[in-house]
Design a protein around this motif. Structure first.
Motif, PDB file in Angstrom:
ATOM      1  N   TYR A 160       0.878  -1.056   0.053  1.00 34.07           N
ATOM      2  CA  TYR A 160       0.009  -0.079  -0.017  1.00 34.07           C
ATOM      3  C   TYR A 160       0.868   1.199   0.047  1.00 34.07           C
ATOM      4  CZ  TYR A 160      -4.053  -3.012   0.859  1.00 34.07           C
ATOM      5  OH  TYR A 160      -4.831  -4.086   0.913  1.00 34.07           O
ATOM      6  N   LYS A 161       2.213   1.003  -0.140  1.00 35.02           N
ATOM      7  CA  LYS A 161       3.083   2.260  -0.280  1.00 35.02           C
ATOM      8  C   LYS A 161       2.944   2.785  -1.566  1.00 35.02           C
ATOM      9  CE  LYS A 161       7.940   2.710   1.112  1.00 35.02           C
ATOM     10  NZ  LYS A 161       8.457   2.842  -0.207  1.00 35.02           N
ATOM     11  N   GLY A 162       2.632   4.043  -1.494  1.00 34.73           N
ATOM     12  CA  GLY A 162       2.618   5.060  -2.977  1.00 34.73           C
ATOM     13  C   GLY A 162       3.842   5.286  -3.658  1.00 34.73           C
ATOM     14  N   LYS A 163       3.655   5.634  -4.828  1.00 35.02           N
ATOM     15  CA  LYS A 163       4.949   6.293  -5.378  1.00 35.02           C
ATOM     16  C   LYS A 163       5.634   7.284  -4.475  1.00 35.02           C
ATOM     17  CE  LYS A 163       2.737   5.513 -10.125  1.00 35.02           C
ATOM     18  NZ  LYS A 163       3.819   4.720 -10.648  1.00 35.02           N
ATOM     19  N   PRO A 164       7.114   7.313  -4.521  1.00 36.26           N
ATOM     20  CA  PRO A 164       7.776   8.525  -3.629  1.00 36.26           C
ATOM     21  C   PRO A 164       7.764   9.607  -4.284  1.00 36.26           C
ATOM     22  CG  PRO A 164       9.377   6.862  -5.131  1.00 36.26           C
ATOM     23  CD  PRO A 164       7.956   6.536  -5.224  1.00 36.26           C
ATOM     24  N   TYR A 165       8.107  10.514  -3.322  1.00 40.88           N
ATOM     25  CA  TYR A 165       8.289  12.031  -3.885  1.00 40.88           C
ATOM     26  C   TYR A 165       9.658  12.096  -4.488  1.00 40.88           C
ATOM     27  CZ  TYR A 165       9.065  16.927  -4.077  1.00 40.88           C
ATOM     28  OH  TYR A 165       9.231  18.247  -4.372  1.00 40.88           O
ATOM     29  N   ARG A 166       9.569  12.977  -5.449  1.00 40.18           N
ATOM     30  CA  ARG A 166      11.084  13.193  -6.049  1.00 40.18           C
ATOM     31  C   ARG A 166      11.264  14.598  -6.429  1.00 40.18           C
ATOM     32  NH1 ARG A 166      10.971   9.526 -11.416  1.00 40.18           N
ATOM     33  NH2 ARG A 166      10.201   8.144 -10.330  1.00 40.18           N
ATOM     34  N   ARG A 167      12.272  15.158  -6.655  1.00 32.68           N
ATOM     35  CA  ARG A 167      12.618  16.567  -7.115  1.00 32.68           C
ATOM     36  C   ARG A 167      11.871  16.879  -8.323  1.00 32.68           C
ATOM     37  NH1 ARG A 167      18.531  18.929  -6.796  1.00 32.68           N
ATOM     38  NH2 ARG A 167      18.512  17.226  -8.126  1.00 32.68           N
ATOM     39  N   SER A 168      11.990  15.994  -9.343  1.00 29.67           N
ATOM     40  CA  SER A 168      11.301  16.411 -10.662  1.00 29.67           C
ATOM     41  C   SER A 168       9.744  16.031 -10.602  1.00 29.67           C
ATOM     42  CB  SER A 168      11.882  15.570 -11.650  1.00 29.67           C
ATOM     43  OG  SER A 168      11.779  14.188 -11.625  1.00 29.67           O
ATOM     44  N   LEU A 169       9.100  15.691  -9.545  1.00 29.72           N
ATOM     45  CA  LEU A 169       7.767  15.373  -9.828  1.00 29.72           C
ATOM     46  C   LEU A 169       6.774  16.627  -9.916  1.00 29.72           C
ATOM     47  CD1 LEU A 169       5.860  13.055  -7.461  1.00 29.72           C
ATOM     48  CD2 LEU A 169       5.011  15.136  -7.624  1.00 29.72           C
ATOM     49  N   VAL A 170       6.985  17.771  -9.586  1.00 29.38           N
ATOM     50  CA  VAL A 170       6.200  18.945  -9.578  1.00 29.38           C
ATOM     51  C   VAL A 170       6.182  19.336 -11.127  1.00 29.38           C
ATOM     52  CG1 VAL A 170       5.347  21.244  -9.000  1.00 29.38           C
ATOM     53  CG2 VAL A 170       5.630  19.525  -7.296  1.00 29.38           C
ATOM     54  N   PRO A 171       7.653  19.858 -11.371  1.00 35.37           N
ATOM     55  CA  PRO A 171       7.664  20.165 -12.839  1.00 35.37           C
ATOM     56  C   PRO A 171       7.267  19.190 -13.893  1.00 35.37           C
ATOM     57  CG  PRO A 171      10.085  20.057 -11.899  1.00 35.37           C
ATOM     58  CD  PRO A 171       8.793  19.787 -10.659  1.00 35.37           C
ATOM     59  N   GLY A 172       7.545  17.923 -13.538  1.00 40.87           N
ATOM     60  CA  GLY A 172       7.134  16.838 -14.347  1.00 40.87           C
ATOM     61  C   GLY A 172       5.854  16.658 -14.630  1.00 40.87           C
ATOM     62  N   SER A 173       5.061  16.972 -13.569  1.00 43.68           N
ATOM     63  CA  SER A 173       3.496  16.721 -13.660  1.00 43.68           C
ATOM     64  C   SER A 173       2.903  17.773 -14.432  1.00 43.68           C
ATOM     65  CB  SER A 173       2.957  16.618 -12.248  1.00 43.68           C
ATOM     66  OG  SER A 173       3.247  17.642 -11.585  1.00 43.68           O
ATOM     67  N   ILE A 174       3.450  19.074 -14.367  1.00 39.72           N
ATOM     68  CA  ILE A 174       2.998  20.300 -14.852  1.00 39.72           C
ATOM     69  C   ILE A 174       3.309  19.963 -16.624  1.00 39.72           C
ATOM     70  CG2 ILE A 174       3.214  22.726 -15.422  1.00 39.72           C
ATOM     71  CD1 ILE A 174       3.781  22.973 -12.258  1.00 39.72           C
ATOM     72  N   ILE A 175       4.493  19.608 -16.879  1.00 43.69           N
ATOM     73  CA  ILE A 175       4.867  19.229 -18.322  1.00 43.69           C
ATOM     74  C   ILE A 175       3.735  18.394 -18.876  1.00 43.69           C
ATOM     75  CG2 ILE A 175       6.289  18.176 -19.851  1.00 43.69           C
ATOM     76  CD1 ILE A 175       8.829  19.536 -17.955  1.00 43.69           C
ATOM     77  N   PHE A 176       3.520  17.149 -18.074  1.00 41.94           N
ATOM     78  CA  PHE A 176       2.632  16.095 -18.177  1.00 41.94           C
ATOM     79  C   PHE A 176       1.209  16.835 -18.741  1.00 41.94           C
ATOM     80  CE2 PHE A 176      -0.782  13.247 -17.620  1.00 41.94           C
ATOM     81  CZ  PHE A 176      -0.383  11.829 -18.168  1.00 41.94           C
ATOM     82  N   GLY A 177       0.833  17.762 -17.542  1.00 38.13           N
ATOM     83  CA  GLY A 177      -0.615  18.426 -17.766  1.00 38.13           C
ATOM     84  C   GLY A 177      -0.559  19.075 -19.259  1.00 38.13           C
ATOM     85  N   ILE A 178       0.384  19.610 -19.702  1.00 41.12           N
ATOM     86  CA  ILE A 178       0.462  20.796 -20.772  1.00 41.12           C
ATOM     87  C   ILE A 178       0.331  19.423 -21.968  1.00 41.12           C
ATOM     88  CG2 ILE A 178       1.747  22.094 -22.259  1.00 41.12           C
ATOM     89  CD1 ILE A 178       3.054  23.290 -19.780  1.00 41.12           C
ATOM     90  N   GLY A 179       1.037  18.582 -21.968  1.00 42.69           N
ATOM     91  CA  GLY A 179       0.920  17.378 -22.990  1.00 42.69           C
ATOM     92  C   GLY A 179      -0.723  16.905 -23.000  1.00 42.69           C
ATOM     93  N   TRP A 180      -1.302  16.670 -21.533  1.00 48.10           N
ATOM     94  CA  TRP A 180      -2.625  15.900 -21.639  1.00 48.10           C
ATOM     95  C   TRP A 180      -3.489  17.145 -22.302  1.00 48.10           C
ATOM     96  CZ3 TRP A 180      -5.088  16.196 -16.006  1.00 48.10           C
ATOM     97  CH2 TRP A 180      -6.127  15.109 -16.043  1.00 48.10           C
ATOM     98  N   GLY A 181      -3.676  18.371 -22.146  1.00 45.74           N
ATOM     99  CA  GLY A 181      -4.488  19.320 -22.499  1.00 45.74           C
ATOM    100  C   GLY A 181      -3.968  19.687 -24.012  1.00 45.74           C
ATOM    101  N   LEU A 182      -3.050  19.588 -24.473  1.00 45.39           N
ATOM    102  CA  LEU A 182      -2.617  19.856 -26.118  1.00 45.39           C
ATOM    103  C   LEU A 182      -3.194  18.542 -26.755  1.00 45.39           C
ATOM    104  CD1 LEU A 182      -1.249  21.830 -27.363  1.00 45.39           C
ATOM    105  CD2 LEU A 182       0.902  20.722 -27.237  1.00 45.39           C
ATOM    106  N   ALA A 183      -2.786  17.414 -26.239  1.00 43.04           N
ATOM    107  CA  ALA A 183      -3.162  16.271 -27.096  1.00 43.04           C
ATOM    108  C   ALA A 183      -4.811  15.832 -26.882  1.00 43.04           C
ATOM    109  CB  ALA A 183      -2.024  15.184 -26.897  1.00 43.04           C
ATOM    110  N   GLY A 184      -5.140  16.260 -25.952  1.00 42.04           N
ATOM    111  CA  GLY A 184      -6.589  15.810 -25.328  1.00 42.04           C
ATOM    112  C   GLY A 184      -6.600  14.144 -25.002  1.00 42.04           C
ATOM    113  N   ALA A 185      -5.557  13.881 -24.425  1.00 39.15           N
ATOM    114  CA  ALA A 185      -5.469  12.203 -24.341  1.00 39.15           C
ATOM    115  C   ALA A 185      -4.311  12.169 -23.116  1.00 39.15           C
ATOM    116  CB  ALA A 185      -5.170  11.561 -25.552  1.00 39.15           C
ATOM    117  N   CYS A 186      -4.358  11.293 -22.350  1.00 45.47           N
ATOM    118  CA  CYS A 186      -3.059  10.736 -21.743  1.00 45.47           C
ATOM    119  C   CYS A 186      -2.543   9.204 -22.210  1.00 45.47           C
ATOM    120  CB  CYS A 186      -3.622  10.621 -19.996  1.00 45.47           C
ATOM    121  SG  CYS A 186      -4.850   9.613 -19.712  1.00 45.47           S
ATOM    122  N   PRO A 187      -1.726   8.587 -21.812  1.00 46.60           N
ATOM    123  CA  PRO A 187      -1.289   7.629 -22.391  1.00 46.60           C
ATOM    124  C   PRO A 187      -2.006   6.390 -22.180  1.00 46.60           C
ATOM    125  CG  PRO A 187       0.508   8.495 -20.716  1.00 46.60           C
ATOM    126  CD  PRO A 187      -0.665   9.202 -20.600  1.00 46.60           C
ATOM    127  N   GLY A 188      -2.904   6.180 -21.310  1.00 44.58           N
ATOM    128  CA  GLY A 188      -3.774   4.843 -21.425  1.00 44.58           C
ATOM    129  C   GLY A 188      -4.902   5.264 -22.380  1.00 44.58           C
TER     130      GLY A 188
END
Lengths: 165, 153
Positions: free
Chosen positions: B82-110
């Motif tokens: 039940y241990k979730g994914k760990p925090y890492r320094r690149s998590l916040v910038p990475g998640s925002i970059i992901f979000g920009i791709g999410w909104g731009l492509a109208g899709a996520c990987p799955g």
């Protein structure tokens, strides 16, 4: 574009939430998608990062899992009332803001994909791993990542529709 | 109950198909739901995520958290973590970059994968880009690891 049958949001949420629990308690592997792409890249790409991942994961369950997802989309389209149509359209909203010239649009979608790939590796997961699985585990880093996903999404869509559009 | 390891691959193929089907029915393969979500016009996908995560939290708390020894997976007998994914320094910038791709492509990987099965061919480009982004990250990591371990001789 294929018009698929869509359930209410909360029914869809119960279905996907139940699925995630089903996968976790049945196999012990929490739901997640993006790492499968690292595993797939590792099979054919040299270098220490990919080698380490290849040795740890090989042809992983994740690769099998993501190969099944398009199959599910295909079944969903076949069981919807309308016909299955192959099309590059994204629907009225996105079609109104994205470039109409096919190759320029392809570039935009590819760029979006690059950001998704890079971002999910930097964040350590994507929407399924952080927002469905991670929030379900009440994991603080996953909450932070989910907020980041929404911040990025709101930012670019507001720019696309209200500044550029 | 244990299951033959050779059956796990095809088993996960079937699970992927089920997940892809449900993503489609939940509206997650409909591009415009992403635009409507981030324009605050329609909260279909927010409902999907919130209800799915809430259900997970509820069931985990009933089954897992309170046990002194964690339960085992039904088919593979793997210990459930039940241990979730760990925090890492690149998590916040990475998640925002992901979000920009999410909104731009109208899709996520799955969902891009499920869209492919529905004949939404724009996802081919998004998935191609996804591989490129994953490779870029891996090459950067290759470089970092090569630098960390000096080559002998």
């Amino acid at each position: 574009m294929t018009e698929v049958t869509i359930w209410s949001g909360w029914i869809g949420g119960i279905a996907i939430g139940t699925y995630a629990l089903f996968q976790f308690y049945l196999t012990g592997n929490p739901l997640g998608v993006s790492s499968a792409f690292t595993d797939a890249c590792s099979l054919v790409t040299p270098g220490p990062f990919f080698k380490k991942n290849r040795q740890e994961n090989g042809f992983s369950w994740r690769i099998w899992f993501v190969l099944g997802i398009p199959l599910g989309g295909f079944i969903a389209a076949l069981t919807s009332p309308g016909p299955l149509v192959a099309s590059f359209s994204l629907g009225p909203l996105y079609d109104s803001v994205l470039p109409a010239v096919p190759w320029v649009r392809s570039l935009v979608l590819t760029f979006g994909g690059v950001l998704l790939g890079l971002g999910s590796r930097m964040a350590g997961g994507c929407t399924s791993g952080h927002s469905i699985t991670g929030l379900g585990l009440l994991n603080p880093p996953s909450l932070l990542a989910s907020i980041g996903f929404f911040v990025g999404g709101i930012l670019i869509v507001q720019i696309l529709f209200n500044v550029l559009g | 109950m244990y299951v033959n390891k050779k059956l796990l691959g095809p088993g996960f193929l079937a699970l992927g198909a089920l997940f892809g089907f449900l993503l489609s029915r939940a509206g997650a393969t409909t591009y415009d739901f992403y635009a409507q979500l981030f324009l605050f016009q329609d909260f279909q996908l927010l409902w999907v995520i919130a209800v799915a995560a809430g259900l997970g939290a509820l069931v985990h708390s009933l089954i897992g958290y309170r046990r002194s020894s964690p339960p085992k997976a039904i088919l593979t007998a793997a210990a459930l973590s039940y241990k979730g994914k760990p925090y890492r320094r690149s998590l916040v910038p990475g998640s925002i970059i992901f979000g920009i791709g999410w909104g731009l492509a109208g899709a996520c990987p799955g969902t891009a994968l499920a869209m492919l099965g529905e004949g939404k061919l724009g996802s081919l480009w998004t998935l191609g880009g996804f591989f490129v982004g994953t490779l870029l990250f891996g090459l950067k990591e290759n470089f970092r690891m090569n630098k960390a371990v000096p080559v002998q001789g």
